[in-house]
Design an enzyme around this catalytic site. Sequence first.
Site, PDB file in Angstrom:
ATOM      1  N   CYS A 112       2.200  14.148  -2.319  1.00 15.46           N
ATOM      2  CA  CYS A 112       3.826  14.110  -2.270  1.00 15.46           C
ATOM      3  C   CYS A 112       4.258  15.329  -3.090  1.00 15.46           C
ATOM      4  O   CYS A 112       5.616  15.570  -2.853  1.00 15.46           O
ATOM      5  CB  CYS A 112       4.373  12.834  -2.815  1.00 15.46           C
ATOM      6  SG  CYS A 112       3.437  11.311  -1.807  1.00 15.46           S
ATOM      7  N   HIS A 251      11.035  13.642  -5.366  1.00 14.62           N
ATOM      8  CA  HIS A 251      10.413  12.941  -4.085  1.00 14.62           C
ATOM      9  C   HIS A 251      10.913  11.570  -4.042  1.00 14.62           C
ATOM     10  O   HIS A 251      11.208  10.814  -4.822  1.00 14.62           O
ATOM     11  CB  HIS A 251       8.874  12.796  -4.508  1.00 14.62           C
ATOM     12  CG  HIS A 251       7.901  12.083  -3.773  1.00 14.62           C
ATOM     13  ND1 HIS A 251       8.034  12.130  -2.278  1.00 14.62           N
ATOM     14  CD2 HIS A 251       7.193  11.144  -3.915  1.00 14.62           C
ATOM     15  CE1 HIS A 251       7.410  11.196  -1.700  1.00 14.62           C
ATOM     16  NE2 HIS A 251       6.622  10.572  -2.869  1.00 14.62           N
ATOM     17  N   ASN A 281       9.223   6.791   2.459  1.00 13.99           N
ATOM     18  CA  ASN A 281       8.571   7.893   1.660  1.00 13.99           C
ATOM     19  C   ASN A 281       7.712   8.516   2.636  1.00 13.99           C
ATOM     20  O   ASN A 281       6.814   8.133   3.373  1.00 13.99           O
ATOM     21  CB  ASN A 281       7.412   7.080   0.687  1.00 13.99           C
ATOM     22  CG  ASN A 281       6.704   8.341  -0.198  1.00 13.99           C
ATOM     23  OD1 ASN A 281       6.509   9.395   0.308  1.00 13.99           O
ATOM     24  ND2 ASN A 281       5.893   7.830  -0.985  1.00 13.99           N
TER      25      ASN A 281
HETATM   26  O1  UT7 Z   1       4.461   8.906  -3.275  1.00 15.00           O
HETATM   27  C1  UT7 Z   1       4.176   7.687  -4.109  1.00 15.00           C
HETATM   28  C2  UT7 Z   1       3.832   6.599  -3.387  1.00 15.00           C
HETATM   29  N1  UT7 Z   1       3.807   5.472  -4.170  1.00 15.00           N
HETATM   30  C3  UT7 Z   1       4.690   4.704  -4.665  1.00 15.00           C
HETATM   31  O2  UT7 Z   1       5.849   5.418  -4.939  1.00 15.00           O
HETATM   32  C4  UT7 Z   1       4.657   3.368  -5.367  1.00 15.00           C
HETATM   33  C5  UT7 Z   1       5.408   3.028  -6.667  1.00 15.00           C
HETATM   34  N2  UT7 Z   1       5.335   1.808  -6.901  1.00 15.00           N
HETATM   35  C6  UT7 Z   1       6.060   0.902  -6.347  1.00 15.00           C
HETATM   36  O3  UT7 Z   1       6.846   1.433  -5.879  1.00 15.00           O
HETATM   37  C7  UT7 Z   1       6.097  -0.398  -6.534  1.00 15.00           C
HETATM   38  O4  UT7 Z   1       4.974  -0.621  -7.284  1.00 15.00           O
HETATM   39  C8  UT7 Z   1       5.698  -1.237  -5.364  1.00 15.00           C
HETATM   40  C9  UT7 Z   1       7.136  -1.340  -4.503  1.00 15.00           C
HETATM   41  C10 UT7 Z   1       4.670  -0.686  -4.441  1.00 15.00           C
HETATM   42  C11 UT7 Z   1       5.402  -2.777  -5.526  1.00 15.00           C
HETATM   43  O5  UT7 Z   1       6.495  -3.451  -6.453  1.00 15.00           O
HETATM   44  P1  UT7 Z   1       6.239  -4.104  -7.605  1.00 15.00           P
HETATM   45  O6  UT7 Z   1       7.430  -4.645  -8.351  1.00 15.00           O
HETATM   46  O7  UT7 Z   1       5.085  -3.350  -8.653  1.00 15.00           O
HETATM   47  O8  UT7 Z   1       5.554  -5.493  -6.982  1.00 15.00           O
HETATM   48  P2  UT7 Z   1       4.154  -5.926  -7.140  1.00 15.00           P
HETATM   49  O9  UT7 Z   1       3.067  -5.154  -6.851  1.00 15.00           O
HETATM   50  O10 UT7 Z   1       3.848  -6.514  -8.649  1.00 15.00           O
HETATM   51  O11 UT7 Z   1       4.085  -7.060  -6.393  1.00 15.00           O
HETATM   52  C12 UT7 Z   1       4.805  -8.269  -6.528  1.00 15.00           C
HETATM   53  C13 UT7 Z   1       4.511  -9.346  -5.590  1.00 15.00           C
HETATM   54  C14 UT7 Z   1       2.948  -9.540  -5.351  1.00 15.00           C
HETATM   55  O12 UT7 Z   1       2.934 -11.107  -5.088  1.00 15.00           O
HETATM   56  P3  UT7 Z   1       2.562 -12.127  -6.259  1.00 15.00           P
HETATM   57  O13 UT7 Z   1       1.163 -11.618  -6.525  1.00 15.00           O
HETATM   58  O14 UT7 Z   1       3.485 -11.967  -7.118  1.00 15.00           O
HETATM   59  O15 UT7 Z   1       2.521 -13.536  -5.473  1.00 15.00           O
HETATM   60  C15 UT7 Z   1       2.624  -8.940  -3.999  1.00 15.00           C
HETATM   61  O16 UT7 Z   1       1.941  -9.604  -3.434  1.00 15.00           O
HETATM   62  O17 UT7 Z   1       4.963  -8.849  -4.186  1.00 15.00           O
HETATM   63  C16 UT7 Z   1       4.285  -9.113  -3.315  1.00 15.00           C
HETATM   64  N3  UT7 Z   1       4.315  -8.143  -2.232  1.00 15.00           N
HETATM   65  C17 UT7 Z   1       5.203  -8.158  -1.293  1.00 15.00           C
HETATM   66  N4  UT7 Z   1       5.988  -9.319  -1.087  1.00 15.00           N
HETATM   67  C18 UT7 Z   1       6.751  -8.977   0.179  1.00 15.00           C
HETATM   68  C19 UT7 Z   1       3.941  -6.738  -2.304  1.00 15.00           C
HETATM   69  N5  UT7 Z   1       4.144  -6.145  -1.051  1.00 15.00           N
HETATM   70  C20 UT7 Z   1       5.357  -7.026  -0.438  1.00 15.00           C
HETATM   71  C21 UT7 Z   1       6.127  -6.899   0.602  1.00 15.00           C
HETATM   72  N6  UT7 Z   1       6.785  -7.893   0.967  1.00 15.00           N
HETATM   73  N7  UT7 Z   1       6.069  -5.936   1.360  1.00 15.00           N
END
Ligand code: UT7
Length: 325
Positions: A112, A251, A281
Amino acid sequence: MKRAKIAGTGSYVPLNRMTNDDMSNLVETSDEWIASRTGIRERRISTGENTSDLAYEAGVRALQASGLTAMDIDLIICATISPDSFMPSVACMVQERLGATRAAAFDLSAACSGLIYGMACASSFIETGMYQNILVIGAETLSKTLDWTDRSTCVLFGDGAGAVILSPSDTGKGISFIQLLSDGSKQDYLCLPAMPLRNPLIQEENSQSQVITMKGQEVFKFAVRSITDHINTVLKNMELSSVDIKYIITHQANYRIIEQAAKSSKIPMDKFYMNLDRYGNTSAATIGIALDEMAQNDMIQSGDKLILVGFGGGMTSGAVLVEWD
Ligand code: UT7
């Protein structure tokens, strides 16, 4: 030594929109979850165009905006992690389709941060006098690299291309500061495997799937820290304050990343341009698409100072200070 200026911008995204509601038909997710955690509302997903097609269209538009012709281009750099093929490069495909027969062409892999890395290369070639007009494209069809059953990644990404043409500046404006950083010790934060090792000497089969995997929270923290540190470094080195900066274009990965970076760098959110609600993204393409939208909407005037900041897999990151010519 002449600085490099941005002589034109262009962008292109596939027509096909996929909304968060569309995503919820594929995986267990919702518009509410995606929008509140990321700021993304929809993304463009290709129904047939490959990375070189998007790159070409963005390149055509950047050429039109610059007033240059394909024969004026000395070098084409395409930043991508989703090329049509390892060989030939996307840049060579674009060179042929544009008819830029004088140009050298190569692809660059910095995830990215790719457009920033490409601009840094182009700027250096221009400063040394080796090349005059350089087309730098960030182009991705990330849709082909996604695990469409993994809701933690497939909702984040989209397809698109953004391009800039860099040329020597006659006014002293242009790119005055560049910082590139890499940290290979964090290479497992974001991965997209290429071909597995396979030859007659290797017995066991490698079944690693070729999709994006990610340590989301680690990437999040890295991103906030990188944006903040790059902005502070640019301001300190150029003896500027945030008041001197018209816009910061980072980005486009997550609204909350940008919000936290704004808070920790103590810069008002309205200086941070955002369009990730519409495209998600698009990796190497995000900054070019954003710049082109801003240019088309007359948001940037001669003399405006912009900080562009990229971060991504590798891990890589980089920043460029541009004074609009
Ligand atoms: O170019 C760089 C590319 N990458 C990025 O920019 C990623 C940077 N990171 C992020 O943007 C965030 O970490 C995410 C948006 C990917 C995730 O957000 P988060 O607040 O860190 O969520 P998490 O990974 O802690 O997950 C929280 C919950 C989990 O469920 P449990 O275990 O709490 O029951 C996940 O399974 O949210 C769940 N989850 C979803 N639920 C509904 C993960 N993805 C989804 C989804 N829809 N799409």
